[in-house]
Design an enzyme around this catalytic site. Sequence first.
Site, PDB file in Angstrom:
ATOM      1  N   PHE A   1       0.814  -1.217   0.000  1.00 46.14           N
ATOM      2  CA  PHE A   1       0.000   0.000   0.000  1.00 46.14           C
ATOM      3  C   PHE A   1       0.846   1.266   0.000  1.00 46.14           C
ATOM      4  O   PHE A   1       0.387   2.340  -0.408  1.00 46.14           O
ATOM      5  CB  PHE A   1      -0.945  -0.001   1.207  1.00 46.14           C
ATOM      6  CG  PHE A   1      -0.331   0.422   2.500  1.00 46.14           C
ATOM      7  CD1 PHE A   1      -0.517   1.712   2.995  1.00 46.14           C
ATOM      8  CD2 PHE A   1       0.419  -0.463   3.258  1.00 46.14           C
ATOM      9  CE1 PHE A   1       0.037   2.112   4.202  1.00 46.14           C
ATOM     10  CE2 PHE A   1       0.986  -0.081   4.470  1.00 46.14           C
ATOM     11  CZ  PHE A   1       0.789   1.208   4.935  1.00 46.14           C
ATOM     12  N   LYS A   2       2.098   1.148   0.421  1.00 46.33           N
ATOM     13  CA  LYS A   2       2.952   2.328   0.482  1.00 46.33           C
ATOM     14  C   LYS A   2       3.217   2.924  -0.901  1.00 46.33           C
ATOM     15  O   LYS A   2       3.652   4.066  -1.007  1.00 46.33           O
ATOM     16  CB  LYS A   2       4.285   1.975   1.149  1.00 46.33           C
ATOM     17  CG  LYS A   2       4.153   1.422   2.575  1.00 46.33           C
ATOM     18  CD  LYS A   2       3.649   2.455   3.540  1.00 46.33           C
ATOM     19  CE  LYS A   2       3.508   1.925   4.953  1.00 46.33           C
ATOM     20  NZ  LYS A   2       4.762   1.732   5.646  1.00 46.33           N
TER      21      LYS A   2
END
Length: 417
Positions: free
Chosen positions: A102-103
């Site tokens: 998700f980063k």
Amino acid sequence: MYFYNLKHPQQQVSFEQAVKQGLGKDQGLFFPEQLPELDAKTLAKLGRHQRYHAILSGFLAETFSASDLAQMISEAFPFDVPLVEVGPHYALELFHGPTLAFKDFGARFMAQCLSRLSDGSPITILTATSGDTGAAVAHAFHGLKGVRVVVLYPKGKISRPQEQLFCTLGGNIETLAVEGSFDDCQALVKAAFDDEQLKKAIGLNSANSINISRLLAQVLYFWDMALAQPDLVVSVPSGNFGDLTAGLMAKAMGAPIKRFIAATNSNDTVPRYLKDGQWQPHDTVATLSNAMDVSRPNNWPRVEFLLNTFNWSLTAQPISEADTKASMKAMYSLDYLPEPHCAVAFKALMDNLHSGEKGAFLCTAHPAKFADSVAEILSIDLPLPKALSEAMSKQNLSKTIANDWQALRPVLLKNNG
């Protein structure tokens, strides 16, 4: 729109200043002066990138032209965010970007912001990672002219696939294995920001989830989920609490989300704090869900501010290692391939849903990033996706340093320029 320091509200800066500074006075976190209220029905009629434009314009219209913002969105978010059924509930899959976590959302958007806001002066991005931030930041900024990236991570405490994704790039990416915990790495980053001479000398910036540009990008996928399936209870695997902050911001802006559950592993500072009112971080312990091995979550002041402002309550639950493994097996029995972080969120969701509620949980990383533990717990063979298999064969370029500011400072200065 200006952004102000939650510790010192009188410190008000532009978005450009907030992005470049990272932290405010006394390491205070920047927060927007207001959260634009949006109409969910109107947003639901838009395509994904159009919707992102409408959401971000409320914060950034004074900083970027409409056409620039559209291009930034196109460059930063070329991948999908599927909402997948798991039994009667939903998994929000945030691992379809280039580094499988998700980063990628926050790091890629921050890179787009900085590339447009740069005045040509050298920039040093210093960031700490508990697993996934490092890869996302390194790939987002790799080869970007005028930007040097230094990533700190706890030696021996992240998975090898995670490490290989960002420690093999070279060029403008430097990686340092710190003999300590993730919280130690964060403390070193904070020490750097407290050193005014150093900050000026190397053009210091941070790409951790404390940076406001990353946070605004994370708001987007909570809107995606809420518009696809309104009124869900959302369980968020929580380490540094950036994701939960973004989710609460989306809800405050009008996203139809019922309530949130903060799921932690054995590093349970927040669940204990919400229970007894005492902020007492323990020493960080290593767990299967290593990206959440955080005892002093930097984003908590933003979470607490939002909870107090809107008079919301928050359910928080720590999940043991045994329950994490059991949760992974339960998810696999539902024909879903899990990894430890989403398993923590799934378990907390199952334990805290009320009658008639439907829920969703965030899947923050691809299971292959934890191939060894997933394969062992589920007794399966887990092939690596191409991005990981290629990284695994490359030379690791990291250097080991002591958990000591006096060891890090000369490294930051040595290669400057």
